[in-house]
Design a protein around this motif. Structure first.
Motif, PDB file in Angstrom:
ATOM      1  N   UNK A 153       0.720  -1.185  -0.097  1.00 57.20           N
ATOM      2  CA  UNK A 153       0.078   0.030   0.017  1.00 57.20           C
ATOM      3  C   UNK A 153       0.736   1.161   0.005  1.00 57.20           C
ATOM      4  N   UNK A 154       2.180   1.249  -0.180  1.00 57.78           N
ATOM      5  CA  UNK A 154       2.962   2.371   0.040  1.00 57.78           C
ATOM      6  C   UNK A 154       3.461   2.696  -1.389  1.00 57.78           C
ATOM      7  N   UNK A 155       3.376   4.104  -1.880  1.00 57.17           N
ATOM      8  CA  UNK A 155       3.933   4.614  -2.962  1.00 57.17           C
ATOM      9  C   UNK A 155       5.385   4.338  -3.075  1.00 57.17           C
ATOM     10  N   UNK A 156       5.836   3.644  -4.198  1.00 58.96           N
ATOM     11  CA  UNK A 156       7.234   3.560  -4.421  1.00 58.96           C
ATOM     12  C   UNK A 156       7.608   3.647  -5.890  1.00 58.96           C
ATOM     13  N   UNK A 157       9.024   3.624  -6.153  1.00 58.17           N
ATOM     14  CA  UNK A 157       9.291   3.790  -7.752  1.00 58.17           C
ATOM     15  C   UNK A 157      10.553   3.298  -7.610  1.00 58.17           C
ATOM     16  N   UNK A 158      11.091   3.106  -8.896  1.00 59.56           N
ATOM     17  CA  UNK A 158      12.271   2.541  -9.360  1.00 59.56           C
ATOM     18  C   UNK A 158      12.751   3.348 -10.548  1.00 59.56           C
ATOM     19  N   UNK A 159      14.376   3.684 -10.506  1.00 54.04           N
ATOM     20  CA  UNK A 159      14.989   4.456 -11.754  1.00 54.04           C
ATOM     21  C   UNK A 159      16.100   3.976 -11.912  1.00 54.04           C
ATOM     22  N   UNK A 160      16.406   3.559 -13.278  1.00 50.18           N
ATOM     23  CA  UNK A 160      17.769   3.078 -13.979  1.00 50.18           C
ATOM     24  C   UNK A 160      18.739   4.265 -13.786  1.00 50.18           C
ATOM     25  N   UNK A 161      19.601   4.331 -12.983  1.00 55.54           N
ATOM     26  CA  UNK A 161      20.539   5.401 -13.076  1.00 55.54           C
ATOM     27  C   UNK A 161      21.934   4.940 -13.786  1.00 55.54           C
ATOM     28  N   UNK A 162      21.797   4.035 -14.721  1.00 52.72           N
ATOM     29  CA  UNK A 162      23.207   3.598 -15.489  1.00 52.72           C
ATOM     30  C   UNK A 162      22.967   3.960 -16.932  1.00 52.72           C
ATOM     31  N   UNK A 163      24.130   3.739 -17.537  1.00 48.04           N
ATOM     32  CA  UNK A 163      23.995   4.122 -19.144  1.00 48.04           C
ATOM     33  C   UNK A 163      23.416   2.851 -20.006  1.00 48.04           C
ATOM     34  N   UNK A 164      23.317   1.735 -19.327  1.00 45.68           N
ATOM     35  CA  UNK A 164      22.877   0.395 -20.018  1.00 45.68           C
ATOM     36  C   UNK A 164      21.575   0.126 -19.316  1.00 45.68           C
ATOM     37  N   UNK A 165      21.046  -1.007 -20.217  1.00 49.30           N
ATOM     38  CA  UNK A 165      19.732  -1.615 -19.720  1.00 49.30           C
ATOM     39  C   UNK A 165      19.760  -2.128 -18.203  1.00 49.30           C
ATOM     40  N   UNK A 166      18.573  -2.130 -17.727  1.00 51.19           N
ATOM     41  CA  UNK A 166      18.603  -2.625 -16.282  1.00 51.19           C
ATOM     42  C   UNK A 166      17.478  -3.806 -16.226  1.00 51.19           C
ATOM     43  N   UNK A 167      17.390  -4.650 -15.536  1.00 49.69           N
ATOM     44  CA  UNK A 167      16.542  -5.572 -15.414  1.00 49.69           C
ATOM     45  C   UNK A 167      16.060  -6.024 -13.868  1.00 49.69           C
ATOM     46  N   UNK A 168      15.171  -6.241 -13.420  1.00 46.32           N
ATOM     47  CA  UNK A 168      14.723  -6.457 -12.066  1.00 46.32           C
ATOM     48  C   UNK A 168      13.643  -7.562 -11.918  1.00 46.32           C
ATOM     49  N   UNK A 169      13.527  -8.431 -11.015  1.00 44.96           N
ATOM     50  CA  UNK A 169      12.168  -9.240 -10.714  1.00 44.96           C
ATOM     51  C   UNK A 169      11.619  -8.711  -9.484  1.00 44.96           C
ATOM     52  N   UNK A 170      10.465  -8.647  -9.490  1.00 42.19           N
ATOM     53  CA  UNK A 170       9.557  -8.186  -8.322  1.00 42.19           C
ATOM     54  C   UNK A 170       8.726  -9.500  -7.942  1.00 42.19           C
ATOM     55  N   UNK A 171       8.786  -9.890  -6.603  1.00 46.51           N
ATOM     56  CA  UNK A 171       7.987 -10.934  -6.098  1.00 46.51           C
ATOM     57  C   UNK A 171       6.798 -10.481  -5.211  1.00 46.51           C
ATOM     58  N   UNK A 172       5.634 -10.561  -5.297  1.00 46.71           N
ATOM     59  CA  UNK A 172       4.665  -9.984  -4.507  1.00 46.71           C
ATOM     60  C   UNK A 172       3.826 -10.986  -3.747  1.00 46.71           C
ATOM     61  N   UNK A 173       3.226 -10.528  -2.561  1.00 46.26           N
ATOM     62  CA  UNK A 173       2.559 -11.440  -1.895  1.00 46.26           C
ATOM     63  C   UNK A 173       0.872 -11.418  -1.925  1.00 46.26           C
ATOM     64  N   UNK A 174       0.693 -11.532  -3.323  1.00 50.71           N
ATOM     65  CA  UNK A 174      -0.874 -11.721  -3.859  1.00 50.71           C
ATOM     66  C   UNK A 174      -0.679 -12.459  -5.184  1.00 50.71           C
ATOM     67  N   UNK A 175      -1.873 -13.084  -5.286  1.00 48.14           N
ATOM     68  CA  UNK A 175      -1.784 -13.760  -6.714  1.00 48.14           C
ATOM     69  C   UNK A 175      -2.473 -12.356  -7.740  1.00 48.14           C
TER      70      UNK A 175
END
Length: 216
Positions: A153-175
């Motif tokens: 329920x909390x507002x959040x964000x992500x930003x790539x601060x590099x010069x190349x592509x970035x990849x992440x995996x998000x795991x969440x506690x609900x289907x």
């Protein structure tokens, strides 16, 4: 009442409060979602377990990079109950998030899930903001292999601060964690929110809110 019963009651209250905050526990081995069922329930109706097959528990898509050629420079590939019917009632989901250089995943929140965000490639600046009145920002620069938690329920964000592509995996506690992107919800609602509300809320002129609305 002695101290021990008081402590026991407190522990039980905590356990029940945590249980109520998560998706309901399944009462059977699995409940494969019937995505075409006409029955409306709080979640998804189950199809006959005799008709379940391996593909109901399978998803192929995380091996492919998402297209980040959009205004924010990021894209989310979800794996929720909508993509994996076998997740129904199991209380988990995942997503792959791809970022172009300097791309962002704009401020948003998940109304039904806590998220643990793990960087696979690149360098990402991430953070979340606590609720009113403190509105504290907790932020961190993450490298490959680092993880960060965004409470439900909390507002959040992500930003790539590099010069190349970035990849992440998000795991969440609900289907079915849901997602509310702040800018889309506020400036792209249908019908739109009146400028009489938005202008004073953001302390700008109505010409400014009109310009922002035009982008959504």
């Amino acid at each position: 009442m002695t101290a021990t019963p008081i402590i026991l009651c407190g522990i039980l209250a905590l356990i029940f409060s945590v249980a109520l905050a998560a998706d309901h526990s399944p009462l059977q081995d699995f409940c494969v979602a019937d995505l075409k069922a006409p029955v409306l329930v709080n979640g998804r109706a189950c199809k006959d377990p005799k008709l379940a097959q391996a593909d109901d528990f399978f998803f192929s898509g995380f091996h492919r990079a998402g297209l980040t050629t959009n205004p924010v420079g990021s894209v989310v590939t979800p794996a929720t109950v909508a993509q994996i019917p076998g997740l129904n009632t199991l209380g988990i989901a995942m997503a792959r998030v791809d970022f172009a250089p300097w791309g962002i995943n704009p401020p948003h929140f998940h109304p039904r899930a806590t998220e643990i965000f793990t960087v696979l490639e690149g360098t990402l600046y991430v953070g979340f903001v606590t609720s009113n009145p403190e509105n504290l920002l907790f932020s961190k620069v993450l490298q490959k292999g680092d993880a960060f938690v965004f409470p439900v329920g909390l507002i959040h964000f992500e930003r790539n601060i590099g010069n190349g592509n970035a990849v992440a995996i998000a795991s969440l506690s609900s289907q079915n964690p849901g997602v509310v992107t702040i800018a889309n919800a506020v400036f792209g609602s249908k019908p739109d929110i009146s400028n009489d509300i938005l202008a004073p809320a953001f302390q700008v002129g109505k010409n400014v809110t009109n310009r922002i609305k035009a982008r959504f």
